[in-house]
Each structure stands twice: as structure tokens, then as C-alpha cells.
Design a protein around this motif. Structure first.
Motif, PDB file in Angstrom:
ATOM      1  N   ARG A   3      27.066  55.916 -43.187  1.00 13.01           N
ATOM      2  CA  ARG A   3      27.546  54.735 -42.473  1.00 13.01           C
ATOM      3  C   ARG A   3      26.419  54.103 -41.653  1.00 13.01           C
ATOM      4  N   ASP A  84      25.152  51.794 -44.426  1.00 13.91           N
ATOM      5  CA  ASP A  84      25.828  50.494 -44.395  1.00 13.91           C
ATOM      6  C   ASP A  84      25.289  49.634 -43.254  1.00 13.91           C
ATOM      7  N   ASP A 108      35.223  49.298 -38.239  1.00  7.35           N
ATOM      8  CA  ASP A 108      36.429  49.330 -39.074  1.00  7.35           C
ATOM      9  C   ASP A 108      37.458  48.328 -38.576  1.00  7.35           C
ATOM     10  N   GLU A 109      37.597  48.261 -37.271  1.00  3.15           N
ATOM     11  CA  GLU A 109      38.597  47.379 -36.670  1.00  3.15           C
ATOM     12  C   GLU A 109      38.299  45.914 -36.942  1.00  3.15           C
ATOM     13  N   THR A 110      37.015  45.552 -36.990  1.00  5.98           N
ATOM     14  CA  THR A 110      36.623  44.146 -37.160  1.00  5.98           C
ATOM     15  C   THR A 110      36.191  43.824 -38.581  1.00  5.98           C
ATOM     16  N   GLY A 111      36.371  44.744 -39.513  1.00  2.00           N
ATOM     17  CA  GLY A 111      36.082  44.460 -40.913  1.00  2.00           C
ATOM     18  C   GLY A 111      34.622  44.312 -41.248  1.00  2.00           C
ATOM     19  N   ASP A 112      33.764  45.180 -40.704  1.00  2.25           N
ATOM     20  CA  ASP A 112      32.329  45.202 -41.016  1.00  2.25           C
ATOM     21  C   ASP A 112      31.662  43.839 -40.804  1.00  2.25           C
ATOM     22  N   PRO A 113      31.508  43.423 -39.558  1.00  2.00           N
ATOM     23  CA  PRO A 113      30.837  42.142 -39.283  1.00  2.00           C
ATOM     24  C   PRO A 113      29.344  42.219 -39.593  1.00  2.00           C
ATOM     25  N   SER A 144      38.664  38.946 -31.959  1.00  2.00           N
ATOM     26  CA  SER A 144      38.215  38.907 -33.354  1.00  2.00           C
ATOM     27  C   SER A 144      36.732  38.549 -33.415  1.00  2.00           C
ATOM     28  N   THR A 145      36.198  38.474 -34.635  1.00  2.00           N
ATOM     29  CA  THR A 145      34.792  38.133 -34.801  1.00  2.00           C
ATOM     30  C   THR A 145      34.576  36.642 -34.524  1.00  2.00           C
ATOM     31  N   ARG A 167      24.611  44.866 -40.282  1.00  2.89           N
ATOM     32  CA  ARG A 167      24.978  45.210 -41.650  1.00  2.89           C
ATOM     33  C   ARG A 167      23.738  45.084 -42.541  1.00  2.89           C
ATOM     34  N   ARG A 198      29.650  36.423 -38.759  1.00  3.51           N
ATOM     35  CA  ARG A 198      30.683  37.226 -38.098  1.00  3.51           C
ATOM     36  C   ARG A 198      30.004  38.201 -37.133  1.00  3.51           C
TER      37      ARG A 198
END
Length: 738
Positions: A3, A84, A108-113, A144-145, A167, A198
Motif C-alpha cells: 500500500r 500504491d 479507503d474512506e476517500t476512494g484513493d485521492p 469529501s475530496t 498516489r 482529488r
């Protein structure tokens, strides 16, 4: 594929390198790799890295053939990263415990910004810790992002690379890399944040930023600081190549000016012979990159003039500050003369005036608040006035409550004429006690750790205490409230002053003895605790063997998970830790995610105690208060010897505890998993503890103080053991007097 890829450039840091690597490899989250880049370090760093790689397969070491500098060393590590996300960690800094788990959960909570920005704290060589002053920016953006355009305040944060994770495919796609030279973070951070589609934030301290006494490269006097100009030129070239980013030019223009003037203002950055040249080149660049029609902020207009004008302005600023300092000294001297002049005031005392304060003027709280309420009912002819620190505190008082602010003429008039003074801390030394006035000191509770004169034998615990001054202020006490014989003996030893111990009980705890069910239910609803859940309250105290008082004894996320379904973990920090870095080390983030409840900001601790079904503490005096509820108590004493050696204790709480004692997290988790926290042994220990320390608390303490002190009646004797019995309500046991 891991990760996280943690890239650590290493050069001449052998004294700090073990701590850095241990902070990463010791994380509870283990899905990571470490790419350590030995930047031709002249000390023993290379051997240290090789030793770690031999012992841990997650560590890979690159030995560079020549020293290339911090930025290019990071570049060397990036092609070898398989994770990642990339995290760049300087080799003298450390990750905080649980940091990678918190980062992974937030990703995980923010969907991999594209970028996740997290918080940090500066740790100083002399032992201090200071949280990032702009931490509120991260908290405000915790939804959110977003993009930098949607939240431009994200660019006000320190422009460094190590307070973010990136990322990897985003970095590779955009082709980001570090340039050589000083200030290499600038042409990385601005392009990354401006390009990210994001961005997310994590309001948690994940990194300790070490402030070294010597060795910080940016504190070195050198012409290399001229590199900042080319680094900003790279930023402008990046923006010029992307027309969609053109609207950022005024912002970046101002940032460049601010940054360069900040470097020039530091006496340890540039050789004196180079300062005029640095100003000239900054001014030229400021003029060259000024967007057409852009307004120049007032504090940057000096760059439109000459270096001589800049020097004159700096001198004027220093002169102005010196004049302000002298004015403050003059005001202080005038105030001191006024105090001396008031030492023999002529106006008589008002027998119908009482002044109250609690916790250094924080508001209507604790024992003074309970006495105030009782006085309004039993002695309505006595007017009560509260001293509060500021108008914000005053706004929290019940409507219509009289109050004054310290240092104001109203404060001086009230404190000059009042007959009764009620406080749970000492009044300021400037308050002169007049003959005939009556001072009531309520204390904070039953003493476990050393206080007053007893601190003279504990030099480490005296760091923030002036014991002689403390005793001089205690000389004003007329009455010292006590809840048991133990407190009476301790206070008379710790404060060898002329006062009378009033065997009243603790006024603030009257509500605990009475067992206010509605108040408990309201608190649970306010804190968002599911109906019927068992509430486990964790209330640790501060440590005197740490300068900041914070010692993380328990992994709160793990404890909350191990408690299981149907149990809610509520945490209340010691008041002295509430405004420090403690909450940023995970507590605030766990509260936001609903893992636990942070009740530190609840004004009255009694409300939190009423809402709890079991108390887990270490050496906090709150255990004496909670015992009045006759509910289970667990003492987590894994550092008892260190605590007792550094601060001192009036009793061995591990030998005479109010419940089970645990000395490791494993024991604590087992106690709750097995149900032993509420067994017969727990009841037996608590009964003996209550018999000794709940002696004078019968629910009438506030009334007793008012009748004895303000109405002059004989002191009513306490009723003895409060005799609490359980009553079933709201899916759990609440307690009411028999």
C-alpha cells in the motif's frame, strides 16, 4: 504490491536514523516497503541501513555513488517504488504510532485521492512539542475530496513534501520530480497540489518534525539560499505551460515575495555581504513575474523600492516593537503601583457580595458552580459574581449571570469589596486579601499525586510550579474543603498555611450521589451514544516525566475494536492536554469516524461520569469521584513505578485500588473480554475504597458549605456512607440514593 512506499533519503543522520526507521517498521499497519537512499553519507548511515535490510525484508537500500542532495536522492528512490502511494520521510523525522493505519483508513474512506494531506507536530531538541498552527485547515476540509481551487487555503500550509502521501500512478503520469538545490519542495508541492483533481485531508498528527539544535540545512548561513529564486522560476514555468492554471499567478507571485522576504529576515540565512544582492534579485523577480493589473499587498510593497528602504523599514519595525515593549512595562508598573495603593482600601466590605471562579476563569464549573447554585437558593441575599477570562467564556454562562473580566475596573471594584471568595485554584497574586474577607478553596478533588510543598522533593514535577509563590497565595485560604480524612491530612501537610479544613464533601459531586438519571440520559444523547450500549470511559491523567505531559498508554482504535459490539468507548483527556497535540495524534480523527467518542470538551466532567457504566483510568483523581456512583473501576497502571518516581503519590493505588488493576494492554483487553471487570472481586475492592474515600459525600456538600460559611450556622455533620443502590433504567444500571 504494498500500500505504501516510504522513501527515506539519508545523509549524515546516524544519531537519528534508528528512531526514524523504527517508527516506520514498528507501525501496526505492515503493508509497506521502505526504500532507503544512502546519499553517499560520510558517517555510519550506510551500515545502519544495511543492517535493517538484513533483518527486515521490507527494507531496500540504494547506495548512491556520489552525494546528490535531498531532492535528487528522492528521485533515485521513486523508480524502485511499487506501492500504491508514495510517502517521503526525512531521515531525522519519525512517524507517530498508528499513523499508517490512519492514513490507510482515510485513503479507503476517500476512494484513493491523488494527494492526502496530513498533520504534523514540531518536536524540539529541548523536549517541547507544538502542533501545526494551521491544523484547523485540515479539520475544516475533512469532508469529501476537493481541488486546490475549491479550497485554496490548503496552499497556506507549510510547502513541504513530507506532510502528504501521493498516489504513485498520479505522480508518474504527471512526471513530477525534484530539482537540485535548496527549497526543492517548492517546485514539487505547488505543481502537485495545483494539478491534483482529488485532494483529501487527515486531521491527525502522523509525523513528528524534528527541530534540531544544529544541523538543519535551511538554518545554515550560505549563498545556497539564492536557490529559492530558481525554484520559484520553475513553478512559474510550470504554470506558464498550462493555461488552465494561469489564474494562480497572482497567488504564486505573492507567495514568492513572502517566502523570499522571510529568508531575508532571518539573521542566520545569508552572509551580510550577500543580503543586498538577495534583495535585488528578489525585487527583480517580483517585478518580472507580476501579473498585469495585480494588486501588491502592503507588506510586499517594500520589494518595489530599494534595499536601503527595506533596511530602514526593518529598523522602524524593530523600534516600534521596542516602544511597545516599554509601554507594556510602564503599564505593568502602573498596575503594580495601583495594587500597592489598594493594599489598604478605604471602602468597607460588602457582606452580601461573593466572587466565584473556576479553573483559571474558564466559566461556571466544578465545585464553585455547585456552591454558587446552593447559595442562590439558601442565601439569596448574597449576590454572586463570576470572574471569567473573556467575553467568549462569558457567553457560556447562564443568562443573567453577573460577571466581570480580569483586570477591568469592574473586577477591581468587585474583588475589593467582596466578603466571600470561592475558587478551585489560587487567585492571582495581585488580589489582596482584606481583613474580614473569607476565602474558600475547594480543590479539584481527592489528592493522589503530590501537590504543594510536597513537590519540593520532586524537581521534575516542579517544572511549571513556583512552590513558594503557591504557598503565599494559599496563605489567603480560610477554608479548605475536604471529602475524606485522607484529603484533610494531605492538604494540611502539602499547604502548611493557616486555614480550617471544612469536612463538607465535594460540592460538585452532589449530583453523583443523587444519581441524576435524566442528566445522564441527556449526556448520552448529546454524545451520540447508542441507546442500551455499555459506556466505557477512559480518563487518563498527564505524566510529569514527559515535558508535554502526554504518554500514549493505549492504542485507542484497538481498544475500541476489542471492546466489541454493544460497547462505546468514551475518552476524556486531562484538561492540561486538551489544547496540546494529544487530540491530533488520532483522537479527533477516531471521533470523526465514529470509532469512539471524544468527550474532552464536555464542560462538566460529572456529566460524563454519570453517562459511563465503567471507568478505566490510570492515576487520575476522577476515580475518587466515580466511586460515588458505585460502578466498576479499572486502574491501568502499566507505568506506575515511573509515575510515582516522577510525581510522587500519597497512596499506592495498585495496592488499595477501587477495582481491578491491569499492567499491560493484554490484561486490560482480557478483563473486558472475560467480563471480569464487573465481577465480585471488583465489587469487594470498590466497597473498601468507597468506605475510605467517600466518607463525607452524602449529596449535601454544597448546602453544607453555604450554611457554614455564608450563613454562619454550625457545620452539619455528613450523613456517612451515601448508601447507593442500583436502579434499572435505560437499558443499564443507574444509581440513586437509598
Amino acid at each position: 504490491m504494498p500500500r505504501f512506499s516510504v522513501i527515506v533519503p539519508v545523509h549524515n543522520v546516524q544519531g537519528y536514523l534508528h528512531a526514524c526507521l523504527d517508527s516506520v517498521l514498528g507501525q501496526s499497519y505492515r503493508d509497506l516497503e521502505v526504500i532507503a537512499v544512502d546519499d553517499r553519507s560520510p558517517d555510519g548511515c550506510g551500515a545502519i541501513l544495511d543492517d535493517y535490510a538484513a533483518r527486515d525484508e521490507r527494507v531496500r537500500v540504494l547506495h548512491l555513488e556520489e552525494n546528490v542532495g535531498l531532492g535528487r536522492a528522492r528521485n533515485a528512490g521513486m523508480p524502485h517504488a511499487a506501492g500504491d502511494f508514495l510517502l517521503f520521510l526525512d531521515s531525522d523525522d519519525t512517524l507517530t504510532p498508528g499513523a499508517l493505519r490512519a492514513l490507510a483508513d482515510r485513503l479507503d474512506e476517500t476512494g484513493d485521492p491523488d494527494v492526502l494531506v496530513f498533520d504534523y507536530a514540531r518536536t524540539y531538541w529541548w523536549g517541547g512539542t507544538r502542533r501545526n498552527v494551521l491544523a484547523h485547515v485540515l479539520a475544516e476540509a475533512a469532508g469529501s475530496t476537493f481541488t486546490a481551487a475549491e479550497r485554496p487555503e490548503i496552499l497556506d500550509l507549510l510547502m513541504v513534501v513530507w506532510n502528504k502521501v501521493y498516489r504513485r500512478d498520479f505522480v508518474e503520469r504527471e512526471g513530477f520530480s525534484f530539482p537540485p538545490g535548496y527549497y526543492e519542495d517548492t517546485p514539487w508541492t505547488f505543481p502537485v497540489l495545483l494539478s491534483a483533481e482529488r485532494i483529501a485531508t487527515l486531521d491527525r498528527i502522523c509525523l513528528y518534525y524534528r527541530q534540531r539544535r544544529q544541523g538543519n540545512i535551511l538554518s545554515t548561513t550560505s549563498r545556497k539560499h539564492f536557490d529559492v529564486h530558481e525554484q520559484y522560476a520553475r513553478v512559474f514555468r510550470f504554470v506558464d505551460a498550462r493555461p488552465a492554471l494561469a489564474h494562480w499567478r497572482p497567488f504564486l507571485h505573492a507567495k514568492m515575495g513572502e517566502h523570499c522576504l522571510d529568508i531575508l529576515s532571518k539573521p542566520d540565512r545569508l552572509p551580510p555581504s550577500d543580503r543586498a544582492e538577495f534583495f535585488r534579485r528578489t525585487a527583480e523577480m517580483f517585478h518580472a513575474h507580476r501579473p498585469p493589473g495585480a494588486r501588491v499587498p502592503a507588506d510586499l510593497r517594500v520589494l518595489e523600492g530599494s534595499y536601503a528602504g527595506y533596511v530602514l523599514r526593518r529598523r522602524a519595525t524593530r523600534t516600534g516593537r521596542e516602544l511597545q515593549r516599554r509601554a507594556r512595562q510602564a503599564r505593568a508598573a502602573t498596575a503594580a503601583r495601583a495594587v500597592r495603593a489598594r493594599s489598604l482600601p478605604r471602602r468597607p466590605l460588602d457582606p452580601h457580595l461573593a466572587v466565584y471562579s473556576a479553573f483559571s476563569h474558564r466559566g461556571m464549573l466544578g465545585d464553585p458552580a455547585a456552591v454558587y447554585r446552593a447559595a442562590r437558593e439558601l442565601a439569596p441575599h448574597i449576590r454572586g459574581v463570576w470572574v471569567v477570562a473573556d467575553e467568549e467564556r462569558a457567553a457560556g454562562l447562564p443568562p443573567g449571570t453577573p460577571y466581570v473580566l480580569p483586570g477591568t475596573p469592574e473586577y477591581r471594584r468587585v474583588t475589593e469589596r467582596a466578603t466571600y471568595f470561592v475558587n478551585n485554584v489560587n487567585w492571582a497574586g495581585t488580589l489582596v486579601k482584606r481583613p474580614g474577607s473569607v476565602h474558600v478553596h475547594t480543590h479539584h478533588g481527592t489528592p493522589l499525586k503530590y501537590a504543594g510543598a510536597d513537590l519540593l522533593d520532586k524537581p521534575g514535577a516542579r517544572l511549571h510550579f513556583d512552590v513558594p509563590q503557591m504557598l503565599r497565595r494559599a496563605d489567603r485560604w480560610d477554608h479548605s474543603l475536604v471529602a475524606n480524612r485522607h484529603s484533610e491530612l494531605v492538604w494540611e501537610r502539602a499547604f502548611p498555611c493557616h486555614f480550617t479544613s471544612l469536612r463538607s464533601g465535594s460540592p460538585r459531586n452532589d449530583v453523583l450521589v443523587r444519581g441524576d438519571e435524566e442528566r445522564a440520559r441527556a449526556t448520552r444523547e448529546r454524545l451520540g451514544i447508542p441507546e442500551g450500549d455499555t459506556v466505557v470511559l477512559y480518563a487518563p491523567t498527564r505524566r510529569d516525566y514527559r515535558r508535554d505531559g502526554l504518554v500514549e498508554r493505549i492504542d485507542l482504535a484497538r481498544f475500541a475494536a476489542d471492546l466489541g459490539e454493544g460497547r462505546t468507548l468514551v475518552v476524556r483527556l486531562h484538561p492540561t492536554l486538551a489544547d496540546g497535540p494529544a487530540r491530533g495524534l488520532g483522537l479527533s480523527e477516531l471521533h470523526r469516524r465514529g470509532v469512539l467518542v471524544d468527550a474532552t470538551d464536555e464542560p462538566e466532567v460529572q456529566d460524563v461520569l454519570l453517562a459511563a457504566d465503567v471507568l478505566v483510568t490510570d492515576y487520575s483523581s476522577v476515580m475518587f469521584d466515580y466511586a460515588l456512583l458505585d460502578r466498576p473501576v479499572v486502574v491501568h497502571a502499566d507505568d506506575w513505578d515511573a509515575f510515582r518516581a516522577s510525581r510522587g503519590a500519597y497512596l499506592d493505588v495498585t495496592a488499595e485500588p477501587p477495582g481491578h488493576v491491569t499492567r499491560s494492554y493484554r490484561e486490560l483487553a482480557w478483563l473486558f473480554a472475560s467480563g471480569a471487570w464487573a465481577d465480585e472481586e471488583s465489587d469487594r475492592l470498590r466497597a473498601a475504597f468507597r468506605e475510605r474515600f467517600c466518607e463525607y459525600d452524602d449529596g449535601r456538600a454544597a448546602e453544607r458549605v453555604v450554611r457554614a460559611v455564608m450563613l454562619g450556622e454550625p457545620l452539619p455533620e455528613p450523613a456517612g456512607d451515601p448508601g447507593l443502590v442500583p436502579a434499572q433504567t435505560a437499558g443499564r444500571d443507574l444509581l440513586t440514593p437509598s
